[in-house]
Design an enzyme around this catalytic site. Structure first.
Site, PDB file in Angstrom:
ATOM      1  N   SER A 190     -16.858 -14.039  25.902  1.00  0.00           N
ATOM      2  CA  SER A 190     -15.790 -13.218  26.621  1.00  0.00           C
ATOM      3  C   SER A 190     -16.044 -11.997  27.503  1.00  0.00           C
ATOM      4  O   SER A 190     -15.317 -11.178  26.970  1.00  0.00           O
ATOM      5  CB  SER A 190     -14.756 -13.437  26.071  1.00  0.00           C
ATOM      6  OG  SER A 190     -14.009 -14.708  24.996  1.00  0.00           O
ATOM      7  N   ASP A 215      -9.789 -12.204  17.530  1.00  0.00           N
ATOM      8  CA  ASP A 215      -9.448 -13.271  18.912  1.00  0.00           C
ATOM      9  C   ASP A 215      -8.548 -13.460  17.469  1.00  0.00           C
ATOM     10  O   ASP A 215      -8.654 -13.878  16.384  1.00  0.00           O
ATOM     11  CB  ASP A 215     -10.232 -14.311  18.474  1.00  0.00           C
ATOM     12  CG  ASP A 215      -9.568 -14.824  20.151  1.00  0.00           C
ATOM     13  OD1 ASP A 215      -8.117 -14.419  20.575  1.00  0.00           O
ATOM     14  OD2 ASP A 215     -10.080 -15.583  21.064  1.00  0.00           O
ATOM     15  N   ARG A 233      -1.976 -16.568  18.243  1.00  0.00           N
ATOM     16  CA  ARG A 233      -2.285 -17.917  16.837  1.00  0.00           C
ATOM     17  C   ARG A 233      -1.317 -18.238  15.315  1.00  0.00           C
ATOM     18  O   ARG A 233      -0.842 -18.991  15.574  1.00  0.00           O
ATOM     19  CB  ARG A 233      -3.507 -18.687  17.290  1.00  0.00           C
ATOM     20  CG  ARG A 233      -3.147 -19.843  18.834  1.00  0.00           C
ATOM     21  CD  ARG A 233      -5.254 -20.160  18.793  1.00  0.00           C
ATOM     22  NE  ARG A 233      -6.033 -18.468  19.676  1.00  0.00           N
ATOM     23  CZ  ARG A 233      -7.613 -19.052  19.251  1.00  0.00           C
ATOM     24  NH1 ARG A 233      -7.950 -20.117  18.771  1.00  0.00           N
ATOM     25  NH2 ARG A 233      -7.846 -17.960  19.786  1.00  0.00           N
ATOM     26  N   ASN A 238      -7.894  -8.218  29.935  1.00  0.00           N
ATOM     27  CA  ASN A 238      -6.511  -8.754  28.952  1.00  0.00           C
ATOM     28  C   ASN A 238      -5.289  -7.880  30.211  1.00  0.00           C
ATOM     29  O   ASN A 238      -4.703  -8.154  29.593  1.00  0.00           O
ATOM     30  CB  ASN A 238      -7.255  -8.037  27.564  1.00  0.00           C
ATOM     31  CG  ASN A 238      -7.689  -8.606  27.061  1.00  0.00           C
ATOM     32  OD1 ASN A 238      -7.767  -7.910  25.653  1.00  0.00           O
ATOM     33  ND2 ASN A 238      -7.297  -9.910  26.790  1.00  0.00           N
TER      34      ASN A 238
HETATM   35  C1  IPE Z   1     -10.741 -11.355  24.048  1.00  0.00           C
HETATM   36  O1  IPE Z   1     -10.517 -11.910  23.097  1.00  0.00           O
HETATM   37  C2  IPE Z   1     -10.844 -10.411  23.745  1.00  0.00           C
HETATM   38  C3  IPE Z   1     -10.361  -9.326  22.848  1.00  0.00           C
HETATM   39  C4  IPE Z   1     -10.473  -9.858  21.219  1.00  0.00           C
HETATM   40  C5  IPE Z   1      -9.707  -7.831  22.616  1.00  0.00           C
HETATM   41  P1  IPE Z   1      -9.295 -12.758  24.974  1.00  0.00           P
HETATM   42  O2  IPE Z   1      -8.860 -13.924  23.538  1.00  0.00           O
HETATM   43  O3  IPE Z   1      -8.972 -11.727  25.542  1.00  0.00           O
HETATM   44  O4  IPE Z   1     -10.505 -13.724  25.236  1.00  0.00           O
HETATM   45  P2  IPE Z   1     -10.564 -15.643  25.976  1.00  0.00           P
HETATM   46  O5  IPE Z   1      -9.183 -14.935  26.848  1.00  0.00           O
HETATM   47  O6  IPE Z   1     -10.090 -16.171  25.039  1.00  0.00           O
HETATM   48  O7  IPE Z   1     -11.934 -15.532  26.615  1.00  0.00           O
HETATM   49  C1  IPE Z   2      -6.988 -11.452  20.256  1.00  0.00           C
HETATM   50  O1  IPE Z   2      -5.521 -11.958  19.729  1.00  0.00           O
HETATM   51  C2  IPE Z   2      -5.884  -9.785  20.272  1.00  0.00           C
HETATM   52  C3  IPE Z   2      -6.587  -9.539  21.846  1.00  0.00           C
HETATM   53  C4  IPE Z   2      -7.332 -10.243  22.335  1.00  0.00           C
HETATM   54  C5  IPE Z   2      -5.838  -8.126  21.842  1.00  0.00           C
HETATM   55  P1  IPE Z   2      -4.591 -13.055  21.026  1.00  0.00           P
HETATM   56  O2  IPE Z   2      -3.740 -12.479  21.635  1.00  0.00           O
HETATM   57  O3  IPE Z   2      -6.140 -13.440  21.621  1.00  0.00           O
HETATM   58  O4  IPE Z   2      -4.749 -14.526  20.383  1.00  0.00           O
HETATM   59  P2  IPE Z   2      -5.174 -15.850  20.767  1.00  0.00           P
HETATM   60  O5  IPE Z   2      -5.926 -15.947  21.440  1.00  0.00           O
HETATM   61  O6  IPE Z   2      -3.509 -15.929  22.277  1.00  0.00           O
HETATM   62  O7  IPE Z   2      -4.652 -16.722  19.710  1.00  0.00           O
HETATM   63 MG    MG Z   3      -7.485 -14.693  22.438  1.00  0.00          MG
END
Ligand code: IPE
Ligand code: IPE
Ligand code: MG
Length: 224
Positions: A180, A12, A16, A60
């Site tokens: 998550s 994750d 950001r 997602n």
């Molecule tokens: C969890 O991350 C899913 C993956 C890393 C693929 P998210 O960014 O989707 O989770 P939330 O929305 O912060 O819970």
């Molecule tokens: C994780 O990074 C990648 C996936 C969920 C596919 P994010 O896209 O959730 O990054 P943040 O949480 O917005 O920083």
């Molecule tokens: Mg995320």
């Protein structure tokens, strides 16, 4: 002290990471792929039996279409660029989750990659695609019920992870402290490590440190 056999990572913080640098989210995801490459190489070198990576959750799909499509293209590009290296190195690719809901070109490529590595017996790289733990448990329970009594063992045997060693360590990057919908069942007695490092900054060295920290933990499984 026991060494971890199976580590799972909630990768994750790509968004950001990009935002901090005023870069497009897609670039964060691109750098995230580089982290995947480093960590898979590291896991292999460190002799992990299984590494499970959360790449795309059942939730997602709620993201803008453009981001979903960016993630799909990155996945395809990653398979095309890295499959041979990992296949040669003995990595076995496995998918958990309902990846067949993806577009046919992605499904085809994923299936080719699974077939290419099916005979390998090194580290298993389990990638969670369109994965949600509640969905997985519901599917497993349905299958278990069709065969006989529902028990923790009969459900475990039908989970997507049934052929993997028990989960030892779950890592989540980016400072969020939640699951998550990832590996809820498998986490029952897993150790957990939450780090503020954003996924694109995660290195094999971070994985090594996590494994070292794991090795010092005392697991009791409710006993004493
Ligand atoms: C969890 O991350 C899913 C993956 C890393 C693929 P998210 O960014 O989707 O989770 P939330 O929305 O912060 O819970
Ligand atoms: C994780 O990074 C990648 C996936 C969920 C596919 P994010 O896209 O959730 O990054 P943040 O949480 O917005 O920083
Ligand atoms: Mg995320």
């Amino acid at each position: 002290m026991t060494a971890a056999r199976h580590v799972a990572i909630i990768m994750d913080g790509n968004g950001r990471w990009a935002k901090k640098r005023l870069l497009p989210r897609a670039l964060g995801h691109q750098r995230g792929v580089e982290a995947v490459r480093r960590v898979v190489r590291g896991a292999r070198e460190m002799g992990l039996e299984a590494l499970t990576l959360y790449a795309f959750s059942t939730e997602n799909w709620r993201r803008p279409e453009e981001e979903v499509s960016d993630l799909m293209s990155l996945m395809k590009r990653f398979i095309l660029s890295d499959l041979e290296e990992f296949a040669e190195a003995g990595v076995r690719l496995k998918i958990i989750g309902d990846y067949k809901a993806f577009k046919p070109d992605v499904v085809e490529l994923v299936e080719k990659a699974i077939a290419r590595t099916a005979e390998n017996s090194g580290t298993t790289l389990a990638v969670a695609l369109n994965y949600g733990s509640q969905d997985e448990i519901a599917r497993a329970a349905t299958k278990a019920a069709a065969k006989g009594p529902i028990t923790p063992e009969t459900i475990s045997a039908e989970l997507d992870t049934a052929d993997l060693p028990p989960l030892d360590l779950l890592i989540r990057t980016s400072g969020e402290v939640r699951l998550s919908n990832f590996l809820l069942w498998q986490c029952a007695y897993a150790e957990m490590l939450f780090t503020d490092v954003l996924w694109p900054d995660f290195t094999a060295e971070h994985l090594r440190e996590a494994l070292e920290a794991f090795a010092t933990r005392e697991r009791r499984y409710g006993g004493r």
